[in-house]
Design a protein around this motif. Structure first.
Motif, PDB file in Angstrom:
ATOM      1  N   ARG A  44       0.831  -1.209   0.000  1.00 48.60           N
ATOM      2  CA  ARG A  44       0.000   0.000   0.000  1.00 48.60           C
ATOM      3  C   ARG A  44       0.868   1.262   0.000  1.00 48.60           C
ATOM      4  N   MET A  45       1.922   1.255   0.792  1.00 49.17           N
ATOM      5  CA  MET A  45       2.812   2.412   0.828  1.00 49.17           C
ATOM      6  C   MET A  45       3.417   2.677  -0.544  1.00 49.17           C
ATOM      7  N   CYS A  46       3.679   1.613  -1.284  1.00 47.17           N
ATOM      8  CA  CYS A  46       4.280   1.742  -2.610  1.00 47.17           C
ATOM      9  C   CYS A  46       3.250   2.034  -3.704  1.00 47.17           C
ATOM     10  N   GLY A  47       1.994   2.191  -3.325  1.00 46.78           N
ATOM     11  CA  GLY A  47       0.979   2.620  -4.287  1.00 46.78           C
ATOM     12  C   GLY A  47       0.136   1.514  -4.890  1.00 46.78           C
ATOM     13  N   TYR A  48       0.269   0.290  -4.418  1.00 49.63           N
ATOM     14  CA  TYR A  48      -0.555  -0.798  -4.961  1.00 49.63           C
ATOM     15  C   TYR A  48      -1.989  -0.616  -4.491  1.00 49.63           C
ATOM     16  N   ALA A  49      -2.922  -0.502  -5.428  1.00 48.84           N
ATOM     17  CA  ALA A  49      -4.310  -0.197  -5.064  1.00 48.84           C
ATOM     18  C   ALA A  49      -5.322  -1.141  -5.697  1.00 48.84           C
ATOM     19  N   ASP A  50      -4.958  -1.807  -6.767  1.00 49.82           N
ATOM     20  CA  ASP A  50      -5.914  -2.651  -7.479  1.00 49.82           C
ATOM     21  C   ASP A  50      -5.531  -4.119  -7.352  1.00 49.82           C
ATOM     22  N   GLY A  51      -6.534  -4.947  -7.087  1.00 55.01           N
ATOM     23  CA  GLY A  51      -6.278  -6.377  -7.032  1.00 55.01           C
ATOM     24  C   GLY A  51      -5.980  -6.874  -5.631  1.00 55.01           C
ATOM     25  N   ASP A  52      -5.746  -8.189  -5.534  1.00 55.90           N
ATOM     26  CA  ASP A  52      -5.526  -8.796  -4.222  1.00 55.90           C
ATOM     27  C   ASP A  52      -4.214  -9.575  -4.158  1.00 55.90           C
ATOM     28  N   ARG A  53      -3.266  -9.229  -5.028  1.00 58.43           N
ATOM     29  CA  ARG A  53      -1.982  -9.931  -4.991  1.00 58.43           C
ATOM     30  C   ARG A  53      -1.325  -9.800  -3.624  1.00 58.43           C
ATOM     31  N   HIS A  54      -1.394  -8.602  -3.068  1.00 58.45           N
ATOM     32  CA  HIS A  54      -0.739  -8.380  -1.782  1.00 58.45           C
ATOM     33  C   HIS A  54      -1.374  -9.232  -0.678  1.00 58.45           C
ATOM     34  N   VAL A  55      -2.696  -9.431  -0.750  1.00 56.17           N
ATOM     35  CA  VAL A  55      -3.397 -10.244   0.250  1.00 56.17           C
ATOM     36  C   VAL A  55      -2.952 -11.700   0.153  1.00 56.17           C
ATOM     37  N   ASN A  56      -2.925 -12.229  -1.061  1.00 53.78           N
ATOM     38  CA  ASN A  56      -2.544 -13.632  -1.242  1.00 53.78           C
ATOM     39  C   ASN A  56      -1.084 -13.872  -0.879  1.00 53.78           C
ATOM     40  N   LEU A  57      -0.232 -12.907  -1.200  1.00 51.58           N
ATOM     41  CA  LEU A  57       1.184 -13.078  -0.855  1.00 51.58           C
ATOM     42  C   LEU A  57       1.408 -12.905   0.647  1.00 51.58           C
ATOM     43  N   ALA A  58       0.610 -12.063   1.287  1.00 51.67           N
ATOM     44  CA  ALA A  58       0.688 -11.954   2.747  1.00 51.67           C
ATOM     45  C   ALA A  58       0.286 -13.279   3.392  1.00 51.67           C
ATOM     46  N   ALA A  59      -0.744 -13.921   2.847  1.00 49.70           N
ATOM     47  CA  ALA A  59      -1.150 -15.241   3.337  1.00 49.70           C
ATOM     48  C   ALA A  59      -0.037 -16.258   3.103  1.00 49.70           C
ATOM     49  N   CYS A  60       0.612 -16.162   1.955  1.00 58.61           N
ATOM     50  CA  CYS A  60       1.733 -17.048   1.627  1.00 58.61           C
ATOM     51  C   CYS A  60       2.848 -16.905   2.660  1.00 58.61           C
ATOM     52  N   VAL A  61       3.174 -15.684   2.998  1.00 57.86           N
ATOM     53  CA  VAL A  61       4.219 -15.411   3.997  1.00 57.86           C
ATOM     54  C   VAL A  61       3.843 -16.032   5.343  1.00 57.86           C
ATOM     55  N   GLU A  62       2.569 -15.904   5.724  1.00 55.67           N
ATOM     56  CA  GLU A  62       2.136 -16.466   7.006  1.00 55.67           C
ATOM     57  C   GLU A  62       2.168 -17.996   6.983  1.00 55.67           C
ATOM     58  N   PHE A  63       1.865 -18.590   5.833  1.00 57.48           N
ATOM     59  CA  PHE A  63       1.956 -20.048   5.722  1.00 57.48           C
ATOM     60  C   PHE A  63       3.398 -20.521   5.915  1.00 57.48           C
ATOM     61  N   ILE A  64       4.334 -19.822   5.304  1.00 55.27           N
ATOM     62  CA  ILE A  64       5.750 -20.184   5.473  1.00 55.27           C
ATOM     63  C   ILE A  64       6.132 -20.082   6.946  1.00 55.27           C
ATOM     64  N   HIS A  65       5.741 -18.973   7.569  1.00 57.67           N
ATOM     65  CA  HIS A  65       6.074 -18.761   8.980  1.00 57.67           C
ATOM     66  C   HIS A  65       5.453 -19.837   9.867  1.00 57.67           C
ATOM     67  N   THR A  66       4.168 -20.134   9.654  1.00 54.28           N
ATOM     68  CA  THR A  66       3.472 -21.111  10.491  1.00 54.28           C
ATOM     69  C   THR A  66       4.065 -22.506  10.309  1.00 54.28           C
ATOM     70  N   ALA A  67       4.443 -22.844   9.082  1.00 49.36           N
ATOM     71  CA  ALA A  67       5.077 -24.140   8.832  1.00 49.36           C
ATOM     72  C   ALA A  67       6.359 -24.265   9.648  1.00 49.36           C
ATOM     73  N   THR A  68       7.155 -23.205   9.665  1.00 52.26           N
ATOM     74  CA  THR A  68       8.411 -23.264  10.433  1.00 52.26           C
ATOM     75  C   THR A  68       8.135 -23.363  11.928  1.00 52.26           C
ATOM     76  N   LEU A  69       7.072 -22.706  12.412  1.00 51.67           N
ATOM     77  CA  LEU A  69       6.730 -22.791  13.834  1.00 51.67           C
ATOM     78  C   LEU A  69       6.354 -24.217  14.216  1.00 51.67           C
ATOM     79  N   LEU A  70       5.546 -24.858  13.365  1.00 53.66           N
ATOM     80  CA  LEU A  70       5.138 -26.231  13.647  1.00 53.66           C
ATOM     81  C   LEU A  70       6.355 -27.151  13.748  1.00 53.66           C
ATOM     82  N   HIS A  71       7.268 -26.993  12.797  1.00 56.16           N
ATOM     83  CA  HIS A  71       8.468 -27.826  12.803  1.00 56.16           C
ATOM     84  C   HIS A  71       9.373 -27.486  13.993  1.00 56.16           C
ATOM     85  N   ASP A  72       9.507 -26.185  14.285  1.00 59.74           N
ATOM     86  CA  ASP A  72      10.372 -25.759  15.398  1.00 59.74           C
ATOM     87  C   ASP A  72       9.886 -26.323  16.727  1.00 59.74           C
ATOM     88  N   ASP A  73       8.565 -26.279  16.945  1.00 60.51           N
ATOM     89  CA  ASP A  73       8.026 -26.745  18.216  1.00 60.51           C
ATOM     90  C   ASP A  73       8.265 -28.241  18.413  1.00 60.51           C
TER      91      ASP A  73
END
Length: 312
Positions: A44-73
């Motif tokens: 958003r700061m960089c001016g992205y206003a149309d579409g949901d790419r940022h939403v899906n990629l944010a979800a992607c980032v959280e999936f990567i993070h959560t996967a590592t948490l599961l394995h770490d625990d």
């Protein structure tokens, strides 16, 4: 963030009942969702206003993070995560490992659906770097000859890499020039280091209910973190023998954790760690000077301030 949450829940669905069941346990635990927030705010700061790419990629980032948490625990045999029983303590070890694998594959599906090779390159590189950081931490565990630089190498891998990638892809979806990508990657990288430094300090001094995981886990697992390195380097021969017995040999009694905290306090190790974290926060905030003032830039600056405030 609400849209990102919906995307996460939708992508956790599976006809294999245990997957959404375990996923629901993780979602119920909440969490700061800091990494996806970086993607959304940077885009958003960089001016992205149309579409949901940022939403899906944010979800992607959280999936990567959560996967590592599961394995770490599982690796760390942690009993708490985000203030609740960890997935491995509820479901045993096998299911969290396999569901973590599922989440990694979901993340890569989202990367492919995005269609950008550049995004795929950034996030796949971050995923590999996280794994390398976790393995390096395993190698340095119980080793008091670990240097501060080697410790920071672990932190850059296991934590900072995903912070950097999360922020950088925000500029990519907005089609911004390489200089802005680089600035956001540097912001995320420095912020991630600061975040881990604070976490490592909190492991010795936090209120368990606030921290959301068992205080003292790092000590019991023999992890060599910056507070330990500072206290060890400043300690007397007797104190060094204590650290060698408890962390290298794994010979610990019930009273040893309290004594460890006493030594950390004696040598100002927690305060020194937080000072270092503050330096990295300032580096992160300075990286945003390339961007014009805005509410979103201020929000990203405030994330740095929040990172330090967790320790107070």
């Amino acid at each position: 963030m609400a849209a990102c949450g919906r995307a996460i829940v939708a992508r956790m669905d599976s006809p294999v009942a245990l997957i959404p069941q375990l996923a629901a346990h993780i979602v119920a635990a909440g969490g700061k969702r800091l990494r996806p927030l970086l993607t959304l705010a940077a885009a958003r700061m960089c001016g992205y206003a149309d579409g949901d790419r940022h939403v899906n990629l944010a979800a992607c980032v959280e999936f990567i993070h959560t996967a590592t948490l599961l394995h770490d625990d599982v690796v760390d045999q942690s009993m708490l995560r985000r203030g609740m029983a960890s997935a491995n303590s509820v479901f045993d070890n096998k299911a969290p490992v396999l569901v973590g694998d599922f989440m990694f594959t979901r993340a890569f599906q989202l990367m492919i659906e995005d269609g950008s090779l550049h995004v795929l390159r950034i996030l796949s590189h971050a995923s590999a770097t996280i794994a390398e950081g976790e393995v390096l931490q395993l190698v340095t565990q119980h080793d008091l000859t670990t240097t501060e630089e080697k410790y920071l190498e672990v932190v850059r891998g296991k934590t900072a890499a995903l912070f950097a990638a999360a922020a950088q892809v925000g500029a990519v979806v907005a089609g911004r020039p390489e200089a802005e990508e680089r600035a956001l990657a540097e912001y995320g990288h420095s912020l991630g280091i600061a975040f881990q430094l604070v976490d490592d300090a909190l492991d010795y001094v936090a209120d368990e209910a606030v921290l959301g995981k068992t205080v003292g886990d790092d000590f019991r697992e023999g992890k060599i973190t910056l507070p330990i390195l500072i206290a060890y380097q400043k300690g007397s021969a007797e104190e060094r023998r204590f650290w060698a017995r408890t962390l290298e040999d794994g010979d610990q009694s019930d009273a040893d954790f309290s004594h460890a905290m006493e030594l950390l306090g004696r040598h100002g190790a927690i305060d020194a760690t937080l000072v270092r974290a503050g330096q990295f926060v300032r580096q992160a905030q300075e990286s945003l000077s390339l961007f014009p003032p805005s509410a979103l830039r201020q929000a990203l600056i405030d994330v740095g301030t929040y990172t330090i405030s967790r320790a107070h």
